[in-house]
Design a protein around this motif. Structure first.
Motif, mmCIF file in Angstrom:
data_model
loop_
_atom_site.group_PDB
_atom_site.id
_atom_site.type_symbol
_atom_site.label_atom_id
_atom_site.label_comp_id
_atom_site.label_asym_id
_atom_site.label_seq_id
_atom_site.Cartn_x
_atom_site.Cartn_y
_atom_site.Cartn_z
ATOM 1 N N GLY A 106 -1.512 3.223 -12.184
ATOM 2 C CA GLY A 106 -2.373 2.698 -11.121
ATOM 3 C C GLY A 106 -3.198 1.517 -11.567
ATOM 4 N N GLN A 135 9.417 2.447 -8.867
ATOM 5 C CA GLN A 135 10.254 3.609 -8.665
ATOM 6 C C GLN A 135 11.354 3.583 -9.713
ATOM 7 O OE1 GLN A 135 11.886 2.934 -4.700
ATOM 8 N NE2 GLN A 135 13.795 2.204 -5.599
ATOM 9 N N GLU A 180 0.844 -1.183 0.000
ATOM 10 C CA GLU A 180 0.000 0.000 0.000
ATOM 11 C C GLU A 180 0.885 1.241 0.000
ATOM 12 O OE1 GLU A 180 -3.211 0.186 -0.346
ATOM 13 O OE2 GLU A 180 -3.346 -1.993 -0.502
ATOM 14 N N GLY A 181 0.518 2.207 -0.802
ATOM 15 C CA GLY A 181 1.339 3.398 -0.943
ATOM 16 C C GLY A 181 2.378 3.289 -2.033
ATOM 17 N N THR A 182 2.346 2.190 -2.828
ATOM 18 C CA THR A 182 3.264 2.043 -3.952
ATOM 19 C C THR A 182 3.064 3.197 -4.943
ATOM 20 O OG1 THR A 182 3.346 -0.350 -3.783
ATOM 21 C CG2 THR A 182 3.881 0.588 -5.919
ATOM 22 N N PRO A 183 4.132 3.794 -5.438
ATOM 23 C CA PRO A 183 3.957 4.854 -6.442
ATOM 24 C C PRO A 183 3.114 4.380 -7.619
ATOM 25 C CG PRO A 183 6.227 4.781 -5.680
ATOM 26 C CD PRO A 183 5.538 3.596 -5.073
ATOM 27 N N ASP A 184 2.135 5.190 -8.014
ATOM 28 C CA ASP A 184 1.260 4.823 -9.120
ATOM 29 C C ASP A 184 1.265 5.854 -10.244
ATOM 30 O OD1 ASP A 184 -0.075 6.849 -7.828
ATOM 31 O OD2 ASP A 184 -1.714 5.583 -7.089
ATOM 32 N N HIS A 185 2.151 6.854 -10.148
ATOM 33 C CA HIS A 185 2.321 7.834 -11.221
ATOM 34 C C HIS A 185 3.813 8.112 -11.391
ATOM 35 C CE1 HIS A 185 -1.936 8.522 -10.405
ATOM 36 N NE2 HIS A 185 -2.021 9.202 -11.535
ATOM 37 N N SER A 241 8.714 9.184 -9.239
ATOM 38 C CA SER A 241 7.415 8.522 -9.148
ATOM 39 C C SER A 241 6.784 8.902 -7.824
ATOM 40 C CB SER A 241 7.559 7.003 -9.256
ATOM 41 O OG SER A 241 8.343 6.487 -8.210
ATOM 42 N N HIS A 268 2.958 8.447 -5.202
ATOM 43 C CA HIS A 268 1.656 7.832 -4.932
ATOM 44 C C HIS A 268 0.606 8.928 -4.845
ATOM 45 C CE1 HIS A 268 -1.360 5.133 -3.338
ATOM 46 N NE2 HIS A 268 -1.543 5.945 -2.308
ATOM 47 N N HIS A 269 -0.431 8.786 -5.665
ATOM 48 C CA HIS A 269 -1.492 9.796 -5.700
ATOM 49 C C HIS A 269 -2.246 9.778 -4.372
ATOM 50 C CE1 HIS A 269 -4.920 12.168 -6.878
ATOM 51 N NE2 HIS A 269 -4.456 12.314 -8.116
#
Length: 823
Positions: free
Chosen positions: A683, A634, A494-499, A656, A658-659
């Protein structure tokens, strides 16, 4: 009475007693595990392949730098395969006064074959029509105040929609050129395709698995060195590695479960035959022929096998279809037609397990002489012990090969089982020998238990090996499943960069960092990116991706493309060093390499690498190697330099983030404030990956249940196997006046000690086995399980002690006369 009628009556009576029920239960478990897991695996492979193929937009893809022979398309159509064509090239796009380098994806009308185009705005149709183009979300800033007419080459197009992501968009965030989607029939009028243009043709195929495999076998030999046949598993992606590891785990765990169940069959069959030595001697005394006796017990075995197979098949299919109802909607029964392979595998497993693991005990049973009626010490005619091992090994080898279809894995499994049994036997003998000395100095029930272990050293070693194997394999499978799931979850927590933020100019770096801080965005560091090419290794020019005639074949292997280089003073997170030392901040001629690239290039510490950037060449020394976790969302790099080495080159930056939840306008605000920065949303890909991992974990849980059941059966069979010797001992001790309390304590202590020793041996061998499997098969990080060294011996002592006490409760409750009459 007809001997067949007698066989049926004996079968019905024996079915209600211990050993025959254990044989049936073990056969049921072996057949159930093979059948259910083959069915579930078949459905998962179909479903997961279907889900995973959305990352390719098809089931198979043929990539080529030029058009392929039309005969391939005709062959695919005749094989009932759907075919879509995609042409990719780069060009300049003009919108009003703005221009942008773009990656053009021209597609046929049936694209994509799998998945769908993810809309950013309302899409007017499934795909762009003739005269239309759709823009990547990163191109939206070009339209601001510029109208909706785009110029590409010699043609003008209406910009009719924007999309967020294409199903085959991939994971390469360094492909910084935004995408334009257009109709393939419009490409010719643009005039941008000229002789020598750099093109990528993708021919996408979709259809039934059998048809695809047949077509694959036909087309692969015809491909040139510049063409590539791609499926989900051949993709170097987190998804392909997750699927490969899951399949390896399921195959390995199922084979271990089958081996445990078959061992339980052998142990129970041995005890069953021993109990019938007197019956066979009596039959022979009453005039029964060898053929009649053989038919009686052959019918026993045949009926037992038939019952085990039928029940196993019914439960296997029932449990498999029940499990499928628990799968996500897209992986449930809809459209699933199981093959006959699970049925054939289940039947073959039952027959081979029954024949291979009961042959030796049955031969000994048939060789019992009539004299045993008068003398109980007269046993069956001695048979070579290697026959038992040979029959079991051949049966296990046949089962492993039939199920896996892998000759190498079969031999590895057999060799591993042999080495494991030998190691456990040696260690067990050493520990029991130490127990003999302890028994001399110990009194009461414990002394009696240790004396019993010493008297039955041979049988106890066999029991100890069985207990240890059951515990060890259960530990191994549990640990592997946990480590696999943990590894996947660590890749995408959870909290993995998605952008991703691409093309951040040097003058925008501080402003971008301030924007992220002001909006409380959790982001990675801003990594500089400079494009360069590896020129030589230790003074020798490297080969390019396609070897030219003027290049020596002995030349070192190169990367074959431009690289994204970066500089940094600190070691990046998730990049542990595997060799060498991280360079100092003021270093001037050093480089750190990713370890797998170093292996591929055959480069090590101290080697000199030459790079070319913007026509300028420089050399550096390899001073460290890093292990990079590519699955983390990342920025990661093959080569990292000290800042001084790349100081004269102008970088762009990448990051990168996380939104954050509750900020839907964040990306729009960022794009308006930084119109030249590309924002890539991954995402949806992360969500798909998590869904696949959750689906796979459900199948792994079922495998754990099967192995646990097989381990329990083996423990029960091993416990039952020692009842005859214990019955005789209890009768003698009762005759000599031993109290019930003393005997109960001795039996309890004996099983407790066996369980504790088995726990120690299981922990030791499980740690060694996990180290081997993780390093050689799954490429996982090896971490010792320190809590096992006290918890597993304790659990083994409690569980096996309780199991043994329960198994002996009837014997302990009987008096001397009853014990002697039961012999």
């Amino acid at each position: 009475m007809n001997h067949r009628t007698l066989a049926w009556r004996l079968f019905r009576r024996e079915l209600m007693r211990g050993q025959l029920r254990l044989i049936v239960a073990a056969l049921v478990l072996a057949v159930l595990s093979v059948t259910s897991l083959a069915l579930v695996s078949e459905r998962l492979q179909q479903g997961l392949s279907s889900e995973a193929s959305k990352f390719l937009a098809a089931d198979r893809v043929l990539r080529s730098p030029s058009k392929i022979d039309e005969a391939i398309i005709i062959k695919a159509a005749s094989a009932d395969l759907q075919v879509a064509q995609v042409l990719e090239f780069q060009s300049m796009l003009f919108v009003g006064e703005q221009l942008q380098l773009v990656s053009v994806k021209a597609v046929t009308e049936n694209y994509p074959l799998k998945g769908s185009v993810e809309a950013l705005t309302t899409l007017p149709s499934k795909l762009p029509q003739r005269g239309e183009v759709w823009f990547d979300s990163r191109l939206n800033q070009l339209l601001q105040g510029q109208g909706s007419l785009a110029e590409l080459g010699d043609a003008n197009f209406d910009v009719s929609a924007s999309f967020a992501r294409l199903p085959d968009g991939g994971f390469n965030v360094f492909a910084s050129a935004p995408t334009v989607l257009m109709n393939l029939s419009d490409v010719e009028q643009t005039g941008v395709i000229q002789p020598g243009s750099r093109l990528t043709w993708q021919y996408q195929f979709s259809g039934g698995e059998a048809e695809l495999e047949t077509f694959s076998e036909w087309v692969k030999p015809q491909l040139t060195t510049s063409q590539r046949w791609v499926d989900v598993k051949s993709q170097d992606s987190p998804l392909s590695r997750a699927l490969e590891r899951a399949e390896q785990f399921m195959l390995l765990a199922t084979l271990l479960g089958i081996a445990l169940a078959c061992t339980a069959v052998g142990v129970a069959a041995r005890r069953y035959c021993q109990r019938h030595y007197d019956a066979v001697a009596m039959f022979k005394t009453l005039g029964a022929s060898h053929r009649q006796i053989r038919e009686i017990f052959a019918l026993h075995l045949g009926l037992t096998t038939a019952v085990g197979i039928v029940i196993g098949l019914v439960l296997g299919y029932a449990s498999a279809f029940l499990m499928m109802t628990l799968l996500p909607q897209e992986l449930q029964l809809g459209g699933f037609t199981p093959s006959l392979r699970p049925l054939y595998l289940g039947i073959a497993t039952g027959v081979i397990a029954a024949a291979g693991f009961t042959l030796y005990p049955m031969l000994r049973l048939l060789s019992v002489p009539p004299m045993r009626v008068l003398r109980k010490d007269v046993g069956p005619i001695g048979l070579a012990g290697w026959l038992n091992g040979l029959a079991a090994v051949l049966a296990l080898a046949a089962l492993a090969y039939i199920y896996s279809g892998n000759f190498t894995l079969t031999w590895v499994l057999l060799l591993g089982v042999a080495v494991l049994a030998l190691v456990l036997a040696i260690l067990g003998f050493a520990m029991l020998s130490w127990g003999r000395q302890l028994g001399v100095r110990t009194g009461s029930s414990l002394q009696l238990a240790l004396a019993g272990l010493r008297r039955r050293a041979g049988d106890n070693i066999v029991q100890l090996v069985g207990f240890s194997v059951a515990l060890m394999l259960l530990l191994t499978v549990l640990a592997l499943r946990q480590d696999l799931l943990q590894d996947w979850q660590q890749q995408l927590p959870e909290g993995t960069p998605d952008h991703f933020l691409i093309n951040i100019a040097d003058y925008q770096r501080d402003e971008m960092q301030q924007f992220l801080n002001d909006n409380h965005v959790k982001a990675t560091d801003l990594y500089p990116v400079i494009r360069g090419r590896l020129g030589s290794i230790n003074g020798e020019t490297v080969r390019r991706s396609v070897t030219k005639e003027d290049e020596p074949e002995q030349a070192p292997r190169g990367i074959g493309r431009e690289l994204n280089l970066t500089f940094r003073t600190e070691l990046p997170p998730n990049n542990p060093l595997t060799a060498g030392q991280w360079f100092a901040a003021d270093a001037t001629d050093e480089v750190s390499l990713e370890s797998s690239v170093a292996d591929r290039l055959e480069v090590g510490l101290g080697d000199r690498l030459s790079f070319v950037i913007d026509g300028k060449e420089f050399s550096v020394t390899v001073t460290s190697l890093r292990q990079v976790n590519w699955e983390t969302m990342q920025p990661n790099f093959f080569m990292i330099f000290p800042p001084a080495v790349l100081a004269e080159f102008v970088p762009t930056y990448i990051a990168s983030f996380h939104h954050p939840v509750g900020q839907p306008e964040l990306v729009g605000t960022l794009v308006r404030q930084f119109p030249t920065v590309s924002v890539i949303d991954v995402g949806t890909m992360i969500a798909q990956l998590r869904q696949v991992v959750n689906q796979v974990s459900l199948a792994l849980a079922w495998v754990i249940a099967v192995v646990a059941a097989a381990s329990a059966l083996l423990l029960m069979a091993q416990t039952e196997a020692g009842m005859a010797a214990r019955q005789q001992e209890l009768a003698i001790m009762r005759t000599l006046g031993a109290s019930g309390r003393l005997l109960r304590g001795a039996v309890t202590w004996e099983f407790v000690l066996l369980g504790a020793v088995a726990g120690v041996l299981a922990t030791l061998v499980a740690e060694l086995l996990l180290w081997l499997i993780k390093t050689q098969l799954f490429e996982l990080v090896v971490t010792p399980h320190w809590s096992w060294w006290w918890s597993i011996p304790l659990a083994g002592a409690l569980f096996i002690g309780t199991l043994g006490r329960l198994a002996c409760r009837r014997l302990l409750a009987n008096n001397c006369a009853v014990l002697l009459s039961q012999r």
